[in-house]
Motif scaffolding. Structure first.
Motif, PDB file in Angstrom:
ATOM      1  N   CYS A  77       0.879  -1.280   0.028  1.00  7.89           N
ATOM      2  CA  CYS A  77      -0.048  -0.026  -0.012  1.00  7.89           C
ATOM      3  C   CYS A  77       0.776   1.115  -0.090  1.00  7.89           C
ATOM      4  CB  CYS A  77      -0.864  -0.216   1.330  1.00  7.89           C
ATOM      5  SG  CYS A  77      -2.142   1.301   1.201  1.00  7.89           S
ATOM      6  N   SER A  78       0.121   2.319  -0.598  1.00  8.12           N
ATOM      7  CA  SER A  78       0.888   3.501  -0.529  1.00  8.12           C
ATOM      8  C   SER A  78       0.715   4.429   1.028  1.00  8.12           C
ATOM      9  CB  SER A  78       0.219   4.490  -1.660  1.00  8.12           C
ATOM     10  OG  SER A  78      -1.032   4.602  -1.335  1.00  8.12           O
ATOM     11  N   ASN A  79       1.171   5.486   0.938  1.00  8.23           N
ATOM     12  CA  ASN A  79       1.093   6.443   2.061  1.00  8.23           C
ATOM     13  C   ASN A  79      -0.335   6.406   2.697  1.00  8.23           C
ATOM     14  OD1 ASN A  79       3.801   7.084   1.165  1.00  8.23           O
ATOM     15  ND2 ASN A  79       4.018   8.333   2.884  1.00  8.23           N
ATOM     16  N   ASN A  80      -0.470   6.216   4.139  1.00  9.71           N
ATOM     17  CA  ASN A  80      -1.819   6.324   4.696  1.00  9.71           C
ATOM     18  C   ASN A  80      -1.889   7.870   5.451  1.00  9.71           C
ATOM     19  OD1 ASN A  80      -3.122   3.195   5.569  1.00  9.71           O
ATOM     20  ND2 ASN A  80      -1.807   3.643   3.877  1.00  9.71           N
ATOM     21  N   TYR A  81      -2.974   8.324   5.478  1.00  8.15           N
ATOM     22  CA  TYR A  81      -3.110   9.156   6.653  1.00  8.15           C
ATOM     23  C   TYR A  81      -4.628   8.925   7.143  1.00  8.15           C
ATOM     24  CZ  TYR A  81      -6.001  11.331   3.113  1.00  8.15           C
ATOM     25  OH  TYR A  81      -7.235  11.316   1.946  1.00  8.15           O
TER      26      TYR A  81
ATOM     27  N   VAL B  25       7.223  13.092  -4.380  1.00  7.31           N
ATOM     28  CA  VAL B  25       5.778  12.805  -4.359  1.00  7.31           C
ATOM     29  C   VAL B  25       5.401  11.563  -3.766  1.00  7.31           C
ATOM     30  CG1 VAL B  25       4.037  12.010  -6.261  1.00  7.31           C
ATOM     31  CG2 VAL B  25       5.645  13.941  -6.710  1.00  7.31           C
ATOM     32  N   ARG B  26       4.465  11.538  -3.014  1.00  4.12           N
ATOM     33  CA  ARG B  26       3.644  10.329  -2.518  1.00  4.12           C
ATOM     34  C   ARG B  26       2.193  10.219  -2.898  1.00  4.12           C
ATOM     35  NH1 ARG B  26       8.206  10.133  -1.818  1.00  4.12           N
ATOM     36  NH2 ARG B  26       9.494   9.490   0.308  1.00  4.12           N
ATOM     37  N   ASP B  27       1.682   8.993  -2.874  1.00  5.20           N
ATOM     38  CA  ASP B  27       0.319   8.643  -3.202  1.00  5.20           C
ATOM     39  C   ASP B  27      -0.623   8.351  -2.123  1.00  5.20           C
ATOM     40  OD1 ASP B  27      -1.873   7.448  -4.320  1.00  5.20           O
ATOM     41  OD2 ASP B  27      -0.838   5.847  -5.494  1.00  5.20           O
TER      42      ASP B  27
ATOM     43  N   GLY C  54      -3.536   1.570  -3.484  1.00  2.00           N
ATOM     44  CA  GLY C  54      -3.186   3.123  -3.511  1.00  2.00           C
ATOM     45  C   GLY C  54      -4.388   3.854  -3.759  1.00  2.00           C
ATOM     46  N   GLY C  55      -4.295   5.229  -3.747  1.00  3.45           N
ATOM     47  CA  GLY C  55      -5.691   6.102  -3.555  1.00  3.45           C
ATOM     48  C   GLY C  55      -5.766   6.878  -4.931  1.00  3.45           C
ATOM     49  N   TRP C  56      -4.786   6.577  -5.987  1.00  5.92           N
ATOM     50  CA  TRP C  56      -4.643   7.580  -7.124  1.00  5.92           C
ATOM     51  C   TRP C  56      -4.693   8.984  -6.547  1.00  5.92           C
ATOM     52  CZ3 TRP C  56      -4.281   4.279 -11.109  1.00  5.92           C
ATOM     53  CH2 TRP C  56      -4.836   3.214 -11.086  1.00  5.92           C
ATOM     54  N   ASN C  57      -3.627   9.278  -5.858  1.00  7.44           N
ATOM     55  CA  ASN C  57      -3.702  10.725  -5.344  1.00  7.44           C
ATOM     56  C   ASN C  57      -2.105  10.981  -5.231  1.00  7.44           C
ATOM     57  OD1 ASN C  57      -6.430  11.619  -4.551  1.00  7.44           O
ATOM     58  ND2 ASN C  57      -6.659  10.130  -2.946  1.00  7.44           N
ATOM     59  N   GLU C  58      -1.484  11.438  -6.333  1.00  2.87           N
ATOM     60  CA  GLU C  58      -0.278  11.653  -5.978  1.00  2.87           C
ATOM     61  C   GLU C  58      -0.157  12.919  -5.773  1.00  2.87           C
ATOM     62  OE1 GLU C  58       2.741  10.703  -9.313  1.00  2.87           O
ATOM     63  OE2 GLU C  58       1.299   9.324 -10.077  1.00  2.87           O
ATOM     64  N   LYS C  59       0.898  13.390  -4.786  1.00  3.68           N
ATOM     65  CA  LYS C  59       0.921  14.728  -4.186  1.00  3.68           C
ATOM     66  C   LYS C  59       2.505  14.964  -3.967  1.00  3.68           C
ATOM     67  CE  LYS C  59      -3.535  15.584  -3.806  1.00  3.68           C
ATOM     68  NZ  LYS C  59      -4.592  16.318  -4.838  1.00  3.68           N
ATOM     69  N   PRO C  60       2.850  16.256  -4.366  1.00  4.94           N
ATOM     70  CA  PRO C  60       4.014  16.540  -3.860  1.00  4.94           C
ATOM     71  C   PRO C  60       3.906  17.045  -2.250  1.00  4.94           C
ATOM     72  CG  PRO C  60       3.603  17.986  -5.891  1.00  4.94           C
ATOM     73  CD  PRO C  60       2.293  17.221  -5.522  1.00  4.94           C
ATOM     74  N   ASN C  61       4.939  16.704  -1.563  1.00  6.75           N
ATOM     75  CA  ASN C  61       4.691  17.075  -0.214  1.00  6.75           C
ATOM     76  C   ASN C  61       4.308  18.445   0.108  1.00  6.75           C
ATOM     77  OD1 ASN C  61       5.549  14.328   0.373  1.00  6.75           O
ATOM     78  ND2 ASN C  61       7.843  14.944   0.597  1.00  6.75           N
TER      79      ASN C  61
ATOM     80  N   PHE D 128      -8.508  12.706  -2.077  1.00  7.58           N
ATOM     81  CA  PHE D 128      -7.695  13.460  -0.923  1.00  7.58           C
ATOM     82  C   PHE D 128      -8.524  14.584  -0.283  1.00  7.58           C
ATOM     83  CE2 PHE D 128      -4.042  16.325   0.383  1.00  7.58           C
ATOM     84  CZ  PHE D 128      -3.190  15.285   1.025  1.00  7.58           C
ATOM     85  N   ASP D 129      -9.227  15.302  -1.069  1.00  8.68           N
ATOM     86  CA  ASP D 129      -9.813  16.517  -0.611  1.00  8.68           C
ATOM     87  C   ASP D 129     -10.838  16.115   0.716  1.00  8.68           C
ATOM     88  OD1 ASP D 129      -8.501  18.122  -2.040  1.00  8.68           O
ATOM     89  OD2 ASP D 129      -9.955  18.529  -3.433  1.00  8.68           O
ATOM     90  N   THR D 130     -11.500  14.963   0.598  1.00  6.67           N
ATOM     91  CA  THR D 130     -12.629  14.670   1.514  1.00  6.67           C
ATOM     92  C   THR D 130     -11.836  14.231   2.584  1.00  6.67           C
ATOM     93  OG1 THR D 130     -12.871  12.359   0.273  1.00  6.67           O
ATOM     94  CG2 THR D 130     -14.343  14.320  -0.235  1.00  6.67           C
ATOM     95  N   GLY D 131     -10.772  13.214   2.264  1.00  6.51           N
ATOM     96  CA  GLY D 131      -9.879  12.724   3.613  1.00  6.51           C
ATOM     97  C   GLY D 131      -9.267  13.449   4.281  1.00  6.51           C
ATOM     98  N   ILE D 132      -8.556  14.660   3.739  1.00  6.23           N
ATOM     99  CA  ILE D 132      -7.565  15.117   4.427  1.00  6.23           C
ATOM    100  C   ILE D 132      -8.532  16.140   5.387  1.00  6.23           C
ATOM    101  CG2 ILE D 132      -7.375  17.118   2.737  1.00  6.23           C
ATOM    102  CD1 ILE D 132      -4.452  15.581   4.779  1.00  6.23           C
TER     103      ILE D 132
END
Ligand code: NAD
Ligand code: TYD
Length: 353
Positions: A185-189, A221-223, A250-257, A316-320
């Motif tokens: 799995c990719s990075n969780n939050y 970048v992390r997903d 994965g979340g299909w959510n690649e974002k630079p830190n 990512f918007d709803t989860g964050i």
């Protein structure tokens, strides 16, 4: 009944809570309660007979063998690990012990138990190993995302130790026929994330008026995947995954830190503005880069969608936003974690240290 290891950590505790919210099947939760294990995450289960907590290590063959014999689980789900890359750089020894030697001892105990099961129980038994996309190494800007067929190229002591554990799990299937499943799995939050990792660290530092440390240029970048989506993926793989297979999640959510940190700052500006009216982004501080810092991770989660029909439910918007709100609403949890007071709570509740 299922046996979960590492169920007092970030993802494991979310998994236990979600499991018991979705089913009445009891859980034995084996966790060594390292600095990352926190029984306060599971406080809402106090008095719930479906949750049996045992303090101990996956590396303790006799303890694991006894738990398996006593509870006869139909599955073991292995979350237990040392999980923080920066800690693995400062001290890799614990990562070798827990992630490699610990997983080996766990596999040995599970193999002995599985061999002794009756045919029906043997046929349905599963060992699910929770792993990371970091085993695949680092991507260039234009590379396609990691597929299950990518070669392993771990770069940190953390990812190397997880890669080794994945290989052991694979070998126990190939050699002994142990019915294993692996998820990468990719990075969780999300809720209960220990504030050594980027997202909770930035939130807590922002609220405390401290610098928000960005390693290097902040363009790594992390997903990102909301933790509850990771939990639903693991449940789905356990239910329907093909034995011996690995599934990328994965979340299909690649974002630079830097984008992630700006998003956090913007949400905090809205929900909990600074007293002086200035934006939280003013606290951003560039610091020395992490040695060997992987530039980009991205997951191709096509296989789990095609074979098992799983997709993440949060963007990512709803989860964050949910995550920031959770941290604002759970300040006592935050304070206990940061002050170390939760260790005293464990001693008070369960005895020992
Ligand atoms: P975490 O560090 O928050 O929790 C790890 C838990 O394992 C803690 O409760 C700790 O007490 C326990 N533990 C450590 N050593 C143990 C041992 N020897 N025996 C029993 N318990 C032990 O980690 P996490 O972020 O919840 O990650 C859980 C798993 O998921 C790990 O295997 C990790 O590699 C994997 N993973 C994490 C992420 C992520 O973004 N956090 C992403 C992909 C995969
Ligand atoms: P982290 O949450 O430690 O996860 P991982 O290293 O497993 O991906 O870090 C996420 C990203 O954020 C990673 O590129 C390192 C970076 N980072 C910072 O820039 N500053 C920090 O203080 C931390 C903890 C991480």
């Amino acid at each position: 009944m299922v046996l979960i290891t590492g169920g007092a950590g970030f993802i494991g505790s979310n998994f236990v809570l979600d499991w018991l919210a979705n089913s009445d099947e009891p859980v034995v939760n084996l966790d060594a309660l390292t600095y990352a294990g926190n029984l306060e995450n599971l406080a809402s289960l106090q008095g719930d007979v479906r949750h049996i907590f045992v303090k101990g290590s996956i590396g303790d063959f006799d303890l694991v063998a006894k738990l398996l014999a006593d509870h006869q689980p139909r599955a073991v789900i292995n979350f237990a690990a040392e999980s923080h890359v920066d800690r693995s750089i400062h001290g890799p020894g614990e990562f070798i012990q827990t992630n490699i030697v610990g997983t080996f001892n766990l596999l040995e105990a599970v193999r002995a138990y599985w061999c002794g099961l009756q045919d029906d129980a043997r046929a349905v038994f599963r060992f699910l190993h929770v792993s990371t996309d970091e085993v695949y190494g680092s991507l260039g800007t234009d590379d396609p995302p990691f597929a299950e067929t990518n070669r392993y190229e771990p770069n940190s002591p953390y990812s190397a130790s997880k890669a080794a554990s994945d290989h052991l799990v694979r070998a126990y299937h190939h050699t002994y026929g142990l019915p294993v499943l692996t998820t990468n799995c990719s990075n969780n939050y999300g809720p209960f994330h220990f504030p050594e990792k980027l997202i909770p660290l930035v939130m807590l530092n922002a609220l405390a008026g401290k610098p928000l440390p960005i390693y290097g240029d902040g363009q790594q970048v992390r997903d990102w995947l909301y933790v509850k989506d990771h939990c639903s993926a693991i449940r789905r793989v356990l239910e329907a995954g093909r034995v011996g297979e690995t599934y990328n999640v994965g979340g299909w959510n690649e974002k630079p830190n830097l984008d992630v940190v700006h998003t956090l700052c913007n949400i905090l500006d809205e929900l909990r503005p600074r007293a002086d009216g200035k934006p939280y982004a003013a606290q951003i501080t560039y610091v020395k880069d992490r040695p060997g810092h992987d530039r980009r991770y991205a997951i191709d989660a096509t296989k789990i969608e095609r074979e098992l029909g799983w997709r993440p439910s949060e963007t990512f918007d709803t989860g964050i936003r949910k995550t920031v709100q959770w941290y604002l609403d759970n300040q006592p949890w935050v304070q206990n974690v940061t002050s170390g007071a939760y260790k005293q709570w464990v001693g008070k509740q369960y005895g020992g240290d």
